[in-house]
Each structure stands twice: as structure tokens, then as C-alpha cells.
Design an enzyme around this catalytic site. Structure first.
Site, PDB file in Angstrom:
ATOM      1  N   GLY A  97     -37.247  47.801  -9.781  1.00 25.11           N
ATOM      2  CA  GLY A  97     -38.685  47.666  -9.594  1.00 25.11           C
ATOM      3  C   GLY A  97     -39.301  48.638  -8.607  1.00 25.11           C
ATOM      4  O   GLY A  97     -38.947  49.821  -8.555  1.00 25.11           O
ATOM      5  N   ILE A  98     -40.237  48.119  -7.813  1.00 25.02           N
ATOM      6  CA  ILE A  98     -40.955  48.946  -6.837  1.00 25.02           C
ATOM      7  C   ILE A  98     -39.985  49.549  -5.824  1.00 25.02           C
ATOM      8  O   ILE A  98     -40.145  50.697  -5.407  1.00 25.02           O
ATOM      9  CB  ILE A  98     -42.030  48.108  -6.123  1.00 25.02           C
ATOM     10  CG1 ILE A  98     -43.116  47.687  -7.109  1.00 25.02           C
ATOM     11  CG2 ILE A  98     -42.652  48.889  -4.964  1.00 25.02           C
ATOM     12  CD1 ILE A  98     -44.107  46.679  -6.554  1.00 25.02           C
ATOM     13  N   ASN A 134     -39.291  45.532   0.913  1.00 31.12           N
ATOM     14  CA  ASN A 134     -39.767  45.304  -0.446  1.00 31.12           C
ATOM     15  C   ASN A 134     -39.164  44.072  -1.106  1.00 31.12           C
ATOM     16  O   ASN A 134     -39.764  43.512  -2.020  1.00 31.12           O
ATOM     17  CB  ASN A 134     -39.458  46.552  -1.293  1.00 31.12           C
ATOM     18  CG  ASN A 134     -39.619  46.289  -2.765  1.00 31.12           C
ATOM     19  OD1 ASN A 134     -40.724  46.206  -3.292  1.00 31.12           O
ATOM     20  ND2 ASN A 134     -38.494  46.145  -3.470  1.00 31.12           N
ATOM     21  N   TYR A 145     -45.350  31.507  -3.054  1.00 27.03           N
ATOM     22  CA  TYR A 145     -45.457  32.967  -3.123  1.00 27.03           C
ATOM     23  C   TYR A 145     -46.723  33.451  -2.430  1.00 27.03           C
ATOM     24  O   TYR A 145     -46.694  34.386  -1.626  1.00 27.03           O
ATOM     25  CB  TYR A 145     -45.456  33.398  -4.589  1.00 27.03           C
ATOM     26  CG  TYR A 145     -45.566  34.882  -4.802  1.00 27.03           C
ATOM     27  CD1 TYR A 145     -44.441  35.698  -4.725  1.00 27.03           C
ATOM     28  CD2 TYR A 145     -46.789  35.479  -5.111  1.00 27.03           C
ATOM     29  CE1 TYR A 145     -44.537  37.067  -4.942  1.00 27.03           C
ATOM     30  CE2 TYR A 145     -46.889  36.839  -5.323  1.00 27.03           C
ATOM     31  CZ  TYR A 145     -45.762  37.636  -5.240  1.00 27.03           C
ATOM     32  OH  TYR A 145     -45.868  38.988  -5.444  1.00 27.03           O
ATOM     33  N   LYS A 186     -46.853  35.892   0.915  1.00 29.27           N
ATOM     34  CA  LYS A 186     -47.440  37.232   0.881  1.00 29.27           C
ATOM     35  C   LYS A 186     -48.628  37.342   1.842  1.00 29.27           C
ATOM     36  O   LYS A 186     -48.896  38.417   2.392  1.00 29.27           O
ATOM     37  CB  LYS A 186     -47.862  37.582  -0.546  1.00 29.27           C
ATOM     38  CG  LYS A 186     -46.682  37.762  -1.498  1.00 29.27           C
ATOM     39  CD  LYS A 186     -45.720  38.831  -1.012  1.00 29.27           C
ATOM     40  CE  LYS A 186     -44.616  39.120  -2.007  1.00 29.27           C
ATOM     41  NZ  LYS A 186     -43.698  40.209  -1.568  1.00 29.27           N
ATOM     42  N   PRO A 194     -39.036  43.703 -13.088  1.00 22.30           N
ATOM     43  CA  PRO A 194     -38.250  42.538 -13.530  1.00 22.30           C
ATOM     44  C   PRO A 194     -38.816  41.188 -13.096  1.00 22.30           C
ATOM     45  O   PRO A 194     -38.423  40.159 -13.659  1.00 22.30           O
ATOM     46  CB  PRO A 194     -36.880  42.794 -12.888  1.00 22.30           C
ATOM     47  CG  PRO A 194     -36.780  44.277 -12.832  1.00 22.30           C
ATOM     48  CD  PRO A 194     -38.166  44.735 -12.471  1.00 22.30           C
TER      49      PRO A 194
END
Length: 261
Positions: free
Chosen positions: A17-18, A79, A151, A155, A189
Site C-alpha cells: 500500500g501507501i 504508516n 478507526y 486517526k 489492501p
């Protein structure tokens, strides 16, 4: 490109991913990259080191390894993260809440803590403390949502943690910057469960319509933001929250005039 030549970077969650896109761009810019992930990278860029972001022992071992092998630390990309499912305040379990917070929030806290320790290390080629910490958050850290609550909360914590770290480093005159990146929908993903339910192309098209720009992002596009924040090109940027979200958090787009039935 060689703007990061001689610099050493750690990317957590860099196996996909990122994180993987960021690691590739950092290496292309000349940095020595350490990919730190709990899952082994299939085609890791740089050197792979097994790492659990929730474990302080693992952080201590990772930093000791990097300082021993490379002698310095210049860039930390926090990350690693999980989605935690779609639970609301009523149906999220305490166990799931703690798991998500441990990875997404506490893992970034530990990453910042040990990044500063490593970036303060001086030696040949590095006369004073200096570095850039890039924390990958989400638009969920900028705007509220009914779910996923764990989540969203994690964040949001990353957003203000980043500002606190930036201010602390400025007060201590460490020359260490800290910023957060807030992506919108990115084809990584983390969306695999949705792709399995509705199909990847159909799912991407649906989520793309939620972004004013008309599509989801590719991981490399967020990686470019990470690279900019890691480099001296963003030398006057610290404590910032960079929304790379295709305009999603900008507000409401103009709609067609209301016509009474």
C-alpha cells in the site's frame, strides 16, 4: 534524483500500500530505506526488518538495529495501520477498540518517540539533531463519522499527536519536523474485503464518485506527499495536516437547482 542521498528512512507498514509506495519513492530519491512491517514484504524496497508497532521492545530493537547498521536516522514514516471493521459506538467491542488504538494510535506514539531519539543521534555527516516525521492518518482524522468509530478515533489522535510532537521539537530546538497526511480513498489492501464483496472495479467506481475529483487515489500519489514532507522542499512545514483526498473534505459541491415536483 538524489535529494535524500545519505539519509536513512524507516517506513512502518512498508510491505504494501501507501507504505510500499513511499518506500519506493524515498529510495529513488537517494535514501537508505528500512521497511519495518509485521508481514514480510514480497518485494521490499530497501532492507526489510520484522517489526510490531505495538511493542516498545520491538521499537527499541528496530532503532538499535538501524543506528548500528546505518549510524543515523533522518526520516520516519509512521504508516502502519488497520481498519478495525465498521463498528459503531454501540457494537464495537472493547477488545476491537484496544486493538485498533494499539496499532493506529499508540504505534504512532511509539514511532514518534523513538524517531526523535534516533534523529537526535549525531555523528559523521550529521553534526546536529535533524529529521522529518511523517504520520499517515486519514480523512477520518479530520471529519467525523458514525463508524468505524475505533478507526476514526485513532486517526484523530494521530492528527493532534503530530502537532504536539512538532511543537515539542520546536521548543527543544531539535530541527525535527512532524506532519500528518490525511488520504481519502486509496486503492490499497485495506479495501480488499470490499473488493471481495462487490468487485474491485465496481467498488473503485462507487468510492470514486464520493470524491469531488471523481476517483480514488493510487498509493503512489500519497507516496509523493510523504516524499515531499520528508524532503527539504517542505523545510518550513511542521505541525501541518495535509489532506490528500481529492477534495473530499473541502465541502459540498454545487448541486443542480431544486425543482419542485
Amino acid at each position: 534524483m538524489s535529494e535524500l542521498s545519505g539519509q536513512v528512512a524507516i517506513v512502518t507498514g512498508g510491505a504494501s500500500g501507501i507504505g510500499a509506495a513511499s518506500a519506493e519513492l524515498l529510495k529513488a530519491a537517494g535514501a537508505t530505506v528500512i521497511v519495518a512491517d509485521i508481514q514480510e514484504a514480497k518485494a521490499a524496497v530497501g532492507r526489510f526488518v520484522p517489526h510490531d508497532v505495538t511493542s516498545e521492545d520491538s521499537w527499541q530493537a528496530l532503532l538499535a538495529d538501524v543506528l548500528k547498521s546505518a549510524g543515523r536516522l533522518d526520516i520516519m514514516v509512521n504508516n502502519a495501520g488497520v481498519s478495525g471493521g465498521s463498528g459503531t459506538i454501540e457494537d464495537t467491542t472493547v477488545e476491537n477498540w484496544r486493538k485498533v488504538e494499539a496499532i493506529n494510535s499508540e504505534g504512532v506514539f511509539l514511532g514518534c518517540k523513538y524517531a526523535i531519539e534516533g534523529m537526535k543521534k549525531t555523528g559523521s555527516g550529521k553534526a546536529a539533531s535533524k529529521g522529518s516525521i511523517v504520520n499517515v492518518s486519514s480523512i477520518a482524522g479530520l471529519i467525523g463519522s458514525a463508524g468505524p468509530i475505533a478507526y476514526t478515533a485513532s486517526k484523530g489522535a494521530v492528527r493532534l499527536l503530530s502537532k504536539s510532537v512538532a511543537l515539542h521539537c520546536a521548543e527543544q530546538k531539535y530541527d525535527i519536523r512532524c506532519n500528518s497526511v490525511h488520504p481519502g480513498g486509496v486503492d490499497t489492501p485495506i479495501f480488499d474485503p470490499l473488493w471481495q464483496m462487490v468487485g474491485r472495479e465496481r467498488g473503485k467506481a462507487f468510492l470514486g464518485t464520493r470524491h469531488p475529483i471523481g476517483r480514488m487515489a493510487e498509493a503512489s500519489e500519497i507516496g509523493e506527499v510523504v516524499l515531499w514532507l520528508a524532503s527539504a522542499r517542505s523545510s518550513f512545514v511542521s505541525g501541518a495536516e495535509i489532506a490528500a483526498d481529492g477534495g473530499l473534505t473541502s465541502g459540498l459541491m454545487r448541486r443542480a437547482p431544486f425543482v419542485a415536483p
